[in-house]
Scaffold this motif. Structure first.
Motif, PDB file in Angstrom:
ATOM      1  N   VAL A 144     -16.071   3.029  20.687  1.00 19.59           N
ATOM      2  CA  VAL A 144     -16.741   1.919  20.892  1.00 19.59           C
ATOM      3  C   VAL A 144     -17.571   1.855  19.423  1.00 19.59           C
ATOM      4  CG1 VAL A 144     -18.841   0.583  21.750  1.00 19.59           C
ATOM      5  CG2 VAL A 144     -17.198   1.977  23.010  1.00 19.59           C
TER       6      VAL A 144
ATOM      7  N   VAL B 238     -13.258  -0.628  20.782  1.00 25.07           N
ATOM      8  CA  VAL B 238     -14.265  -1.702  21.060  1.00 25.07           C
ATOM      9  C   VAL B 238     -15.115  -2.108  20.192  1.00 25.07           C
ATOM     10  CG1 VAL B 238     -15.713  -2.128  23.078  1.00 25.07           C
ATOM     11  CG2 VAL B 238     -13.869  -0.979  23.533  1.00 25.07           C
TER      12      VAL B 238
ATOM     13  N   CYS C 102     -18.464  -4.306  19.076  1.00 26.02           N
ATOM     14  CA  CYS C 102     -19.351  -4.848  19.831  1.00 26.02           C
ATOM     15  C   CYS C 102     -20.748  -5.059  18.897  1.00 26.02           C
ATOM     16  CB  CYS C 102     -19.815  -4.402  21.171  1.00 26.02           C
ATOM     17  SG  CYS C 102     -20.527  -2.543  20.849  1.00 26.02           S
TER      18      CYS C 102
ATOM     19  N   VAL D 115     -25.710  -6.284  23.083  1.00 25.72           N
ATOM     20  CA  VAL D 115     -24.840  -6.485  24.222  1.00 25.72           C
ATOM     21  C   VAL D 115     -25.217  -5.194  25.133  1.00 25.72           C
ATOM     22  CG1 VAL D 115     -23.055  -5.613  23.356  1.00 25.72           C
ATOM     23  CG2 VAL D 115     -22.424  -7.049  25.246  1.00 25.72           C
TER      24      VAL D 115
ATOM     25  N   PHE E 235     -23.460  -3.429  28.189  1.00 25.90           N
ATOM     26  CA  PHE E 235     -22.278  -3.390  29.054  1.00 25.90           C
ATOM     27  C   PHE E 235     -22.696  -2.742  30.760  1.00 25.90           C
ATOM     28  CE2 PHE E 235     -19.561  -2.241  25.161  1.00 25.90           C
ATOM     29  CZ  PHE E 235     -19.465  -3.635  25.040  1.00 25.90           C
TER      30      PHE E 235
ATOM     31  N   ALA F   4     -18.094  -8.479  22.131  1.00 26.87           N
ATOM     32  CA  ALA F   4     -17.470  -7.460  22.781  1.00 26.87           C
ATOM     33  C   ALA F   4     -15.874  -7.687  22.988  1.00 26.87           C
ATOM     34  CB  ALA F   4     -17.959  -7.263  24.289  1.00 26.87           C
TER      35      ALA F   4
ATOM     36  N   GLY G  15     -20.709  -7.940  30.296  1.00 26.42           N
ATOM     37  CA  GLY G  15     -21.459  -7.812  29.411  1.00 26.42           C
ATOM     38  C   GLY G  15     -22.673  -8.767  28.946  1.00 26.42           C
TER      39      GLY G  15
END
Length: 314
Positions: free
Chosen positions: A53, A132, A134, A138, A140, A213, A259
């Motif tokens: 991420v 990922v 983001c 955000v 999740f 996201a 999200g």
């Protein structure tokens, strides 16, 4: 760099969604087998494709720790967090260590926009099957990464995005994928802060998903050259997904993954006025496309908070 055709996109099988083979019937227990020593059973462990991420952050507010904790608490067994500190005024190392112990931090010397920061984060990653991307605002749900990976394998998609809801009002929709017209003008698939009654919960092909996201297959991201830094923060998501389409890849939204986004799009309206304030409605009616994004009827630039943006923090 050459462009990949649809035939070159591998068709993976996800260990989480394959149907398990039926177990053979157990052998009957007799006097001879009851006392005989048994051989230790070898269990074949399912290996989850590694996911990194890449969270781009720049001077985040007090919500940052919640965003970090939501990534650290993912149920996916092979998930690593890389926070790209895009030249924040104060280094984020201490806050990251507190909110997500074990996460990595990459600090950049200058703030050059989300696209360049995300590319720098992707270049620092090695061996990941998925990335990922983001924002720092955000939050999740615990199974977001697993749901996105599963849908990518199930549908052979290269880019998958979750359902985005308002940070303080989880029953209000911000984005369920995005469309675009022939001149690349973003077209939301839902009304701003529309009440979520599961009316958009089907997996569907979309033109692009917001960078707030976004799961991207690592090989596809490298093949298309990553984000275009010329787009800065607005439009980078649309442009990347456009090139993914040209390369023959699928772009999907998987609403089962959720999200919560705190970006300026949430502040543009409240649940009591689901379609925005009167000022925002006037702006929407008189908005026009410009080279830098959307010109607003209130007289402000494309950064006006009256109009939803696919990139909330940039």
């Amino acid at each position: 760099m050459g462009v990949r055709g649809r035939a070159d996109v591998p068709d993976y099988r996800c260990p989480f969604v394959d149907d398990a083979a039926p177990e053979p019937p157990a052998a009957p227990v007799t006097a001879d087998t009851a006392t005989a020593p048994t051989r230790p059973e070898v269990v074949e462990e399912e290996i989850a494709p590694p996911v990194v991420v890449v969270m781009v952050a720049r001077d985040p507010g007090p919500w940052f720790e919640d965003a970090l904790a939501s990534v650290a608490g993912q149920t996916y067994p092979s998930c690593t967090l890389l926070v790209v500190d895009a030249a924040s005024t104060l280094p984020l190392d201490d806050r990251v260590a507190l909110g997500a112990p074990g996460a990595h931090v990459l600090r950049l010397d200058e703030a050059s926009g989300f696209a360049a920061a995300a590319n720098a984060g992707a270049e620092a990653v090695q061996g990941a099957a998925f990335l990922v991307f983001c924002h720092d605002d955000v939050r999740f749900e615990p199974d977001v990464v697993q749901q996105l990976v599963e849908e990518s394998f199930r549908s052979n998609a290269a880019v998958v995005g979750p359902k985005l809801v308002a940070w303080r009002h989880a029953d209000r929709l911000l984005a369920v994928g995005m469309g675009a017209d022939k001149v690349a003008f973003p077209a939301p698939m839902v009304e701003h802060l529309e009440l979520d009654q599961e009316q958009h919960d089907a997996v569907d092909d979309v033109f692009f998903v917001p960078t707030a996201a976004m799961l991207v297959r690592a090989d596809l991201f490298e093949a298309v050259g990553g984000f275009d830094p010329a787009f800065g923060g607005t439009g980078a998501d649309l442009e990347l997904c456009w090139r993914a389409h040209v390369a023959g890849a699928r772009v999907l939204v998987a609403p089962i993954a959720r999200g919560a986004l705190r970006g300026r799009t949430e502040r543009a309206a409240t649940p009591s006025t689901p379609y925005g304030s009167a000022r925002r409605r006037r702006c929407a009616r008189s908005a026009w496309p410009t080279a830098g994004g959307i010109g607003c009827g209130c007289g402000r630039s494309s950064a006006c908070c009256c109009w939803p943006s696919s990139s909330s923090a940039w």
